[in-house]
Design a protein around this motif. Structure first.
Motif, PDB file in Angstrom:
ATOM      1  N   CYS A 114     -59.084 -23.692  84.858  1.00 47.62           N
ATOM      2  CA  CYS A 114     -60.604 -24.065  85.050  1.00 47.62           C
ATOM      3  C   CYS A 114     -61.409 -22.685  85.296  1.00 47.62           C
ATOM      4  O   CYS A 114     -60.845 -21.805  86.196  1.00 47.62           O
ATOM      5  N   ALA A 115     -62.473 -22.630  84.936  1.00 46.82           N
ATOM      6  CA  ALA A 115     -63.320 -21.669  85.104  1.00 46.82           C
ATOM      7  C   ALA A 115     -63.646 -21.384  86.462  1.00 46.82           C
ATOM      8  O   ALA A 115     -63.958 -22.443  87.277  1.00 46.82           O
ATOM      9  N   VAL A 117     -66.084 -19.857  87.940  1.00 45.02           N
ATOM     10  CA  VAL A 117     -67.512 -20.069  88.313  1.00 45.02           C
ATOM     11  C   VAL A 117     -67.780 -21.470  88.468  1.00 45.02           C
ATOM     12  O   VAL A 117     -68.105 -21.819  89.530  1.00 45.02           O
ATOM     13  N   ALA A 118     -67.360 -22.295  87.394  1.00 51.05           N
ATOM     14  CA  ALA A 118     -67.358 -23.704  87.838  1.00 51.05           C
ATOM     15  C   ALA A 118     -66.838 -24.305  89.066  1.00 51.05           C
ATOM     16  O   ALA A 118     -67.454 -25.011  89.949  1.00 51.05           O
TER      17      ALA A 118
ATOM     18  N   ASN C 208     -63.880 -18.741  79.984  1.00 47.72           N
ATOM     19  CA  ASN C 208     -64.089 -18.845  81.543  1.00 47.72           C
ATOM     20  C   ASN C 208     -64.791 -17.316  81.631  1.00 47.72           C
ATOM     21  O   ASN C 208     -65.400 -17.430  82.787  1.00 47.72           O
ATOM     22  N   PHE C 210     -67.183 -14.747  82.689  1.00 47.82           N
ATOM     23  CA  PHE C 210     -68.614 -14.730  83.423  1.00 47.82           C
ATOM     24  C   PHE C 210     -69.259 -13.475  83.626  1.00 47.82           C
ATOM     25  O   PHE C 210     -70.311 -13.365  83.171  1.00 47.82           O
ATOM     26  N   MET C 226     -71.125 -20.934  80.410  1.00 50.90           N
ATOM     27  CA  MET C 226     -70.465 -20.422  81.769  1.00 50.90           C
ATOM     28  C   MET C 226     -71.723 -19.894  82.363  1.00 50.90           C
ATOM     29  O   MET C 226     -71.943 -20.183  83.747  1.00 50.90           O
ATOM     30  N   VAL C 229     -74.294 -22.847  83.215  1.00 52.30           N
ATOM     31  CA  VAL C 229     -73.795 -23.471  84.278  1.00 52.30           C
ATOM     32  C   VAL C 229     -74.013 -22.845  85.742  1.00 52.30           C
ATOM     33  O   VAL C 229     -74.179 -23.533  86.617  1.00 52.30           O
ATOM     34  N   THR C 249     -70.529 -28.450  85.398  1.00 53.27           N
ATOM     35  CA  THR C 249     -69.138 -27.903  85.350  1.00 53.27           C
ATOM     36  C   THR C 249     -68.196 -28.763  84.603  1.00 53.27           C
ATOM     37  O   THR C 249     -67.056 -28.239  84.105  1.00 53.27           O
ATOM     38  N   VAL C 252     -68.108 -27.530  81.110  1.00 51.00           N
ATOM     39  CA  VAL C 252     -67.011 -26.392  80.946  1.00 51.00           C
ATOM     40  C   VAL C 252     -65.685 -26.656  81.180  1.00 51.00           C
ATOM     41  O   VAL C 252     -64.773 -25.838  80.642  1.00 51.00           O
ATOM     42  N   ILE C 253     -65.427 -27.375  82.337  1.00 57.72           N
ATOM     43  CA  ILE C 253     -64.119 -27.446  82.672  1.00 57.72           C
ATOM     44  C   ILE C 253     -63.232 -28.449  81.662  1.00 57.72           C
ATOM     45  O   ILE C 253     -62.086 -27.985  81.217  1.00 57.72           O
ATOM     46  N   SER C 256     -61.716 -27.136  78.390  1.00 57.22           N
ATOM     47  CA  SER C 256     -60.610 -26.188  78.240  1.00 57.22           C
ATOM     48  C   SER C 256     -59.392 -26.855  78.994  1.00 57.22           C
ATOM     49  O   SER C 256     -58.291 -26.528  78.484  1.00 57.22           O
TER      50      SER C 256
END
Lengths: 289, 450, 278
Positions: A114-115, A117-118, C208, C210, C226, C229, C249, C252-253, C256
């Motif tokens: 999971c990123a 930032v998110a 991911n 940034f 990213m 968002v 979010t 983007v999550i 992945s």
């Protein structure tokens, strides 16, 4: 010289991309940064030489002190927290008694995917003082609202939790791969000799994992000292949870004090250099014992 | 087969940016029309609503701009837009710069001294008479005008009339800051602590809104003296302004939550927050985000400090033409701006739409449009009170804005950090003021006058 | 008695792991729940956990707020191309370090390892200026080129290439294979599993990413997903509802996570285990 190059041109050619890129995108920038750090520069126009002014200001700037101590805290909390949890989870995953092995392994790796930032946006909401779920849970159990991101004392905690939450799985996998490399025969022999689980852990697992742990520590060190995303997306009051690298970014690209930001970058490089030299020195000493 | 797929994927990936570029290329048409392309406008708030007006205008002017369209991008704050534009300048990327950026005084001073804004003095001065007095004064630096005025908005006080009625508090007492404080105490007492007078943001908005825009100018406070020396530590106005904020906060009248975020609106709809001070801009946010308390809201003039006696300082925002080197749409945007400010019929129609859509709008700066009865009409959200009239009335007896220097952007971040620590309860307001003074003297020494 | 004790250990083991899994998954599940709530439904406290009227409208709103298609394209472009180029050049360098003898080999290899201790971020300011000179600001290549060959990648792939039997390489050399031919036709097929697991890690890291996109990309339609968002909270005129932010979010999550789960199914055995050899 030229002859050697010609004779071994193929391996040199194969490894050259790395060195060219390192030169252009790392070495030159770092030398250049050092130069800018002795100047005052807003980005437009030409830099003005100010000698050590930026470094002098740095010693008096509480934001730099804050950022340094915060990052130091993130580093220590990272080393302890991540290694501890990663080791515990890896030991569980390595245990033959664990059922649904594949499920646990896959699911416990997910945070790393999971990123940050998110996840930072999500943690920001979970840790919200008035509307966050975490405080709601604390109140249900009879506690008081905790000003997670609105007080200097607590604002570092969500950052640490987010960082550790996300990074731990990566080190779990690395440690697990180390555990898998330890032959089962050692444990079997130890069981025959009557050693219990705790003894086995300290006399077999720990010594054999030393290399891996050292590698993990080095990686965590670099990762925490250049931490940016987590503290950027979860700001606390003032500079209370600003990381060193975040302060560099803000000085450079928010207030455009490029000279000052460069001086901070130089300090960051020196810190990393000192830490790694110390770590290698300690390790060499241990190696000789 | 796999290989073919792989190669195809790579070709598509590589080719796409080329197509994207090819499509964007400008083709030149006749000499008396504007070249095809986009006027990019950076603006705060919800620019998509303003774009509706622009699009309609462009449609009406296809004869001179057959292939031009107007595109808006949101910047979170004017300070953020100003930083972003400086980044572009730093990277030498003039092509990506917007044609137009919405700025307040801090931004105009900073960017005009960096040479990024076009001087519009010669265009604006002959027109100045058509607009309210001083409409462009905040966009004027050393006698040159760098922005076309978009709005001059007062500081108003919004209050939930239903709450005041329920607890028997007379809103009229909020005419002075002393009365505002008393009202807050009464509400708190009579609701057993449920109702807060207002909110306080734990991050940088407290300085921006309560400080720089609200209480500081109303208390005649100063960061710098006229020569740019730092005086904030000894300035009586600063003590009055921030001391008053401290008084509200100490009495527990301010609900701590982030400005503009959903929990604030949820608390407001629950009747936890009784008033919103600073900024007519709250109008658009309240209308857009509140559902349960529609019709309960009223607007009145900002309270005054009795010892000073002036109402809130107006916030002027301007559309500044960015010096993008090519500047091909400068004249076109000037026409567009002029039309928006002076075409009564089109402006009124657009505002009517905005009310239906809960979109933002502000009072015009043109005297001609303001004279139209439309601008006295009642508003449903305000239970029949005319918000537009209240906005116009709010400009009377206003305070002067603080002096802005080229160092103010940096000063904001230094001062805000101290306020944030104050809001977190880690230092008293006196310590915060002393620290601001100390830090400003350490890091800025002396403000760069524009 | 002994049996009791053992099941006790196993009970603790499973409880601990279940707790770990809850901690790992909860924030993500919470996000998914909120992202399908209608705007206006309460999101604070426990109220967040119940969905009265599930809706996908938040995702629709997302398309109005940010240029999702171009952002998605940018993210995919940098992720895919970044991963492929890194894989290729790291494997090539790893091959040279593992299978060739040349003057300075060990010193150069230690140098590569040592660079892991330096963060490229420390040179961000001049790097920005270099990118500007190369006209790469606002170009996706600025995210790909600097990391075409990374120290970690070279280190990791070299470990695997060491295991490739020398005899195979010698045999193909005698058959008249060129150096690159040996790499492409002999080495690459053998280290495929290592390449696959390294590729999945790299792809996740790139997706991911940034900081670098934040620095090098400055335009809404040039942003990666990213960055877009991360700016969602201020995109809708400063007042983006939580459910819309969390829809972002999720966008983007979830990809992945799906990608990772897919890779897990794909590589039946140990996958990442053995990523670093003791």
């Amino acid at each position: 010289m030229f002859k050697t190059l010609k004779k071994y041109r193929i391996p040199y050619l194969f490894i050259s991309p790395f060195f060219v890129l390192f030169l252009v995108f790392q070495l030159i920038p770092i030398i250049w940064t050092t130069f800018i750090s002795f100047t005052e520069w807003k980005g437009l126009g030409s830099p003005v030489w100010v000698g050590l002014d930026n470094y002098r200001l740095m010693t008096q700037d509480y934001m730099v002190a804050d950022a340094f101590w915060n990052t130091l805290l993130y580093w220590i909390a990272g080393i302890i927290g991540i290694l501890l949890f990663a080791l515990m989870i890896a030991l569980c995953l390595n245990s033959s008694r664990l059922k649904f092995h594949k499920f646990f392994k896959t699911a416990s790796f997910l945070p790393y995917v999971c990123a940050s930032v998110a996840m930072g946006l999500i943690f920001g909401m979970l840790f919200d003082e008035n509307a966050g779920l975490i405080n709601e849970i604390i109140i249900t159990f009879g506690g008081d609202r905790v000003p997670w991101l609105t007080s200097s004392a607590f604002s570092k905690i969500p950052v640490i939790i987010l960082f550790n939450w996300r990074i731990t799985p990566w080190f779990t996998i690395i440690i697990l791969s180390g555990l898998l490399n330890i032959s089962r025969e050692y444990y079997e022999a130890a069981t025959v000799d009557g050693a219990n689980i705790v003894q086995q852990f300290f006399y077999i697992t720990v010594p054999l994992l030393r290399n891996i742990m050292f590698f993990c520590m080095l990686t965590i060190t670099v990762d925490t000292w250049k931490m940016f995303n987590e503290s950027y997306i979860l700001p606390g009051p003032g500079s209370s949870n600003t990381s060193l690298f975040q302060l560099i970014y803000q000085s450079a690209f928010k207030t455009f004090k490029l000279g000052y930001a460069s001086a901070l970058s130089v300090i960051l490089i020196l810190i990393l250099l000192v830490i790694s030299i110390v770590q290698f020195a300690i390790r060499r000493r241990q190696g000789e014992v | 087969m796999k290989k073919v797929l792989f190669v195809a994927l790579m070709v598509v990936l590589l080719a796409m940016p080329m197509f994207a570029q090819g499509a964007g290329e400008t083709k030149t048409t006749g000499s008396d029309t504007y070249p095809d392309g986009t006027i990019l406008v950076w603006s705060t708030g919800q620019p998509q609503f303003r774009e509706m007006y622009y699009d309609a205008w462009i449609e009406r002017h296809r004869d001179i701009a057959p292939g031009v369209n107007v595109d808006s991008e949101t910047i979170s704050t004017m300070a953020a837009g100003q930083q972003k534009l400086s980044m572009y300048a730093l990277s030498g990327d003039y092509d990506s710069m917007p044609e137009v950026i919405m700025l307040d005084t801090v931004g105009i001073v900073e960017l005009s001294s960096a040479g990024l804004l076009q001087d519009v003095t010669d265009y604006y001065t002959p027109l100045a008479d058509q607009f309210v007095d001083g409409a462009a004064s905040d966009a004027t630096v050393n006698g040159r005008v760098y922005g076309l005025p978009d709005a001059v908005r007062p500081q108003l006080l919004f209050y939930n009339a239903a709450i005041f009625e329920k607890y028997g508090v007379d809103p009229a007492m909020m005419d002075t800051f002393e009365g505002y404080y008393e009202a807050g105490k009464l509400l708190k007492e009579r609701s057993n602590g449920k109702v807060y007078l207002s909110y306080i943001d734990p991050a940088n908005y407290t300085w921006r809104y309560y400080g720089r825009r609200g209480l500081m100018p109303q208390a005649n406070a100063k960061i710098w003296d006229d020569q740019g020396n730092i005086v904030i530590g000894s300035d009586p106005g600063t003590k009055l302004a921030l001391g008053y904020l401290d008084k509200l906060n100490q009495a527990g009248l301010l609900y701590k939550t982030r400005m503009f975020q959903q929990p604030l609106y949820e608390a407001t709809d629950d009747g936890t927050i009784a008033t919103f001070y600073i900024g007519a801009f709250w109008d658009e946010f309240l209308r857009k985000n509140l559902t349960a308390t529609v019709g309960d809201w009223r607007a009145m003039n900002a309270p005054v400090f009795e010892e000073i006696g002036t109402r809130g300082a107006p916030v002027s925002t301007s559309f500044c033409l960015v010096d993008t080197k090519s500047n091909e749409y400068t004249e076109l945007f000037k026409m567009l701006w002029y039309d928006f400010q002076t075409d009564t019929e089109a402006r009124n129609a657009w505002v009517t739409d905005m009310e239906k859509l809960n979109g933002p709008y502000s009072n015009p700066v043109s005297k001609k449009i303001l004279a139209d009865p439309f601008w006295q009409a009642p508003s449903d959200f305000y239970g029949g009170q005319s918000f537009r009239k209240a906005e116009g009335d709010g400009l009377a007896n206003s305070s002067k804005n603080m002096m802005v220097t080229a160092s103010d952007a940096e000063a904001d971040s230094i001062i805000s950090a101290e306020i944030e620590k104050y809001v977190a309860g880690e230092q008293t307001m006196d310590q915060a003021i002393a620290n601001m003074d100390k830090e400003l003297k350490l890091k800025i020494k002396k403000a760069k006058l524009p | 008695m002994k049996r009791m004790k053992f099941s006790g250990v196993s009970f603790i083991l499973h409880t601990f792991m279940i707790l770990v899994i809850i901690v790992c998954l909860f924030p993500v599940l919470w996000m998914c729940v909120i992202s399908i709530k209608t705007v206006g439904e309460r999101v604070s406290g426990f109220a967040a956990l119940t969905v009265l009227h599930p809706t996908l409208s938040n995702f629709g709103r997302l398309f109005e707020l940010i240029p999702i298609w171009s952002n998605l394209y940018n993210s995919l472009f940098t992720t895919i191309l970044g991963t492929l180029t890194t894989l290729f050049f790291c494997a090539l360098a790893g091959f040279a370090f593992a299978k060739y003898r040349f003057p300075g080999r060990n010193a150069l290899f230690y140098f590569v390892i040592a660079t892991m201790m330096i963060s490229a971020e420390a040179g961000a300011i001049p790097l920005f200026i270099i990118m500007r000179r190369l006209h790469l600001i606002n170009s996706l290549w600025s995210l790909i080129i600097p990391r075409i060959a990374t120290a970690v990648g070279i280190f990791y792939l070299r470990q695997y290439i060491l295991d490739v039997p020398d005899e195979m390489i010698e045999a193909s050399r005698i058959d008249g294979c060129s150096d690159f031919g040996i790499f492409w036709r002999i080495v690459v097929p053998i280290i495929k599993p290592a390449l696959a697991s390294w590729a999945s890690i790299t792809a996740i890291v790139r997706w991911n990413d940034f900081f670098w996109p934040l620095l090098f990309l400055n335009k809404n339609d040039k942003y990666t997903l990213m960055v877009s968002v991360s700016m969602l909270p201020v995109s809708d005129g400063l007042a983006t509802p939580w459910s819309v932010i969390l829809a972002g979010t999720t966008m983007v999550i979830i990809p992945s996570i799906l990608f990772y789960l897919g890779m897990q199914l794909f590589q039946r055995s140990g996958s990442l285990a053995g990523a670093v050899k003791g």
